[in-house]
Design an enzyme around this catalytic site. Structure first.
Site, PDB file in Angstrom:
ATOM      1  N   ASN A  58       0.385   6.728   5.350  1.00 14.56           N
ATOM      2  CA  ASN A  58       0.716   5.892   4.198  1.00 14.56           C
ATOM      3  C   ASN A  58       1.149   6.781   3.038  1.00 14.56           C
ATOM      4  O   ASN A  58       0.621   7.876   2.823  1.00 14.56           O
ATOM      5  CB  ASN A  58      -0.418   4.939   3.808  1.00 14.56           C
ATOM      6  N   ILE A  59       2.152   6.294   2.328  1.00 17.45           N
ATOM      7  CA  ILE A  59       2.723   7.014   1.192  1.00 17.45           C
ATOM      8  C   ILE A  59       2.774   6.027   0.034  1.00 17.45           C
ATOM      9  O   ILE A  59       3.545   5.058   0.064  1.00 17.45           O
ATOM     10  CB  ILE A  59       4.129   7.566   1.547  1.00 17.45           C
ATOM     11  N   GLU A  60       1.903   6.269  -0.948  1.00 20.93           N
ATOM     12  CA  GLU A  60       1.744   5.296  -2.031  1.00 20.93           C
ATOM     13  C   GLU A  60       2.720   5.587  -3.178  1.00 20.93           C
ATOM     14  O   GLU A  60       3.438   6.593  -3.180  1.00 20.93           O
ATOM     15  CB  GLU A  60       0.279   5.309  -2.502  1.00 20.93           C
ATOM     16  N   CYS A  69       3.000   1.689   4.436  1.00 14.69           N
ATOM     17  CA  CYS A  69       1.846   1.916   5.310  1.00 14.69           C
ATOM     18  C   CYS A  69       2.170   2.958   6.377  1.00 14.69           C
ATOM     19  O   CYS A  69       3.346   3.216   6.703  1.00 14.69           O
ATOM     20  CB  CYS A  69       1.450   0.629   6.028  1.00 14.69           C
ATOM     21  N   GLU A  71       1.811   2.777   9.589  1.00 13.08           N
ATOM     22  CA  GLU A  71       2.488   2.242  10.773  1.00 13.08           C
ATOM     23  C   GLU A  71       3.993   2.179  10.556  1.00 13.08           C
ATOM     24  O   GLU A  71       4.787   2.525  11.437  1.00 13.08           O
ATOM     25  CB  GLU A  71       1.965   0.836  11.091  1.00 13.08           C
ATOM     26  N   CYS A 102      -1.701  -4.190   8.838  1.00 11.53           N
ATOM     27  CA  CYS A 102      -1.553  -5.346   7.943  1.00 11.53           C
ATOM     28  C   CYS A 102      -0.495  -6.292   8.507  1.00 11.53           C
ATOM     29  O   CYS A 102       0.242  -5.965   9.442  1.00 11.53           O
ATOM     30  CB  CYS A 102      -1.191  -4.880   6.528  1.00 11.53           C
ATOM     31  N   CYS A 105       3.123  -4.974   8.578  1.00 14.84           N
ATOM     32  CA  CYS A 105       3.329  -3.967   9.632  1.00 14.84           C
ATOM     33  C   CYS A 105       3.376  -4.620  11.012  1.00 14.84           C
ATOM     34  O   CYS A 105       4.138  -4.189  11.876  1.00 14.84           O
ATOM     35  CB  CYS A 105       2.251  -2.899   9.583  1.00 14.84           C
TER      36      CYS A 105
END
Ligand code: THU
Length: 148
Positions: A58-60, A69, A71, A102, A105
């Site tokens: 995940n890369i926010e 996310c 995935e 989620c 995803c």
């Protein structure tokens, strides 16, 4: 596809060695997450039908809703590399065993579900992993075949 005989059994279950490798890759990918806001790292490792494995985390983003996310990161890497069928994907969130993809995803995973078998989603249970079928996570999905 010929390679699938080596990585999945006829039932669609993953070879245990392949499952172990996928989980290891997902756990390692979680260590590369960029999560300054949630501090909730997630890693994913997708297995393409030719046996190649693609990782993601995940890369926010400071604009929270732009977060991607793990995935979807892994799927993007796989598709950019040329893969079109993802046989299985392992998901690992070190802070929460059995974290499951989620809803957004699940829909993106469905886009790359193999034509002739389900996609296996391997949840990290801090042991050998719990495989679940994408069909059980996203029943009666809308996908590319609906537009044919
Ligand atoms: N997240 C994932 O990367 N995958 C999941 O399956 C669940 C949620 C991320 C999004 C966000 O960066 C953080 O976990 C907390 O929601």
């Amino acid at each position: 596809m010929e390679e699938q005989g080596q990585i999945t059994h006829p039932s669609g279950e993953l070879d245990p060695d392949v499952q172990r490798e996928l989980l290891a890759r997902a756990r390692s990918a979680a260590q590369r997450a960029y999560v300054p806001y949630s501090n909730f790292p997630v890693g994913a490792a997708g297995l393409a039908s030719d046996g190649s494995i693609y990782d993601g985390s995940n890369i926010e983003n400071a604009s929270f809703s732009l977060t991607i996310c793990a995935e979807r990161s892994a799927i993007v890497a796989a598709v950019f590399a040329g893969a079109r069928e993802i046989v299985a994907i392992a998901v690992s969130a070190p802070k929460m065993p059995l974290t499951s993809p989620c809803g957004a995803c699940r829909q993106v995973l469905n886009e790359f579900r193999p034509a002739n078998q389900d996609m296996m989603v391997i949840l990290d249970d801090e042991s050998a992993g719990e495989p679940v079928r994408l069909e059980s996570l996203l029943p009666r999905a809308f996908g590319p075949r609906n537009l044919e």
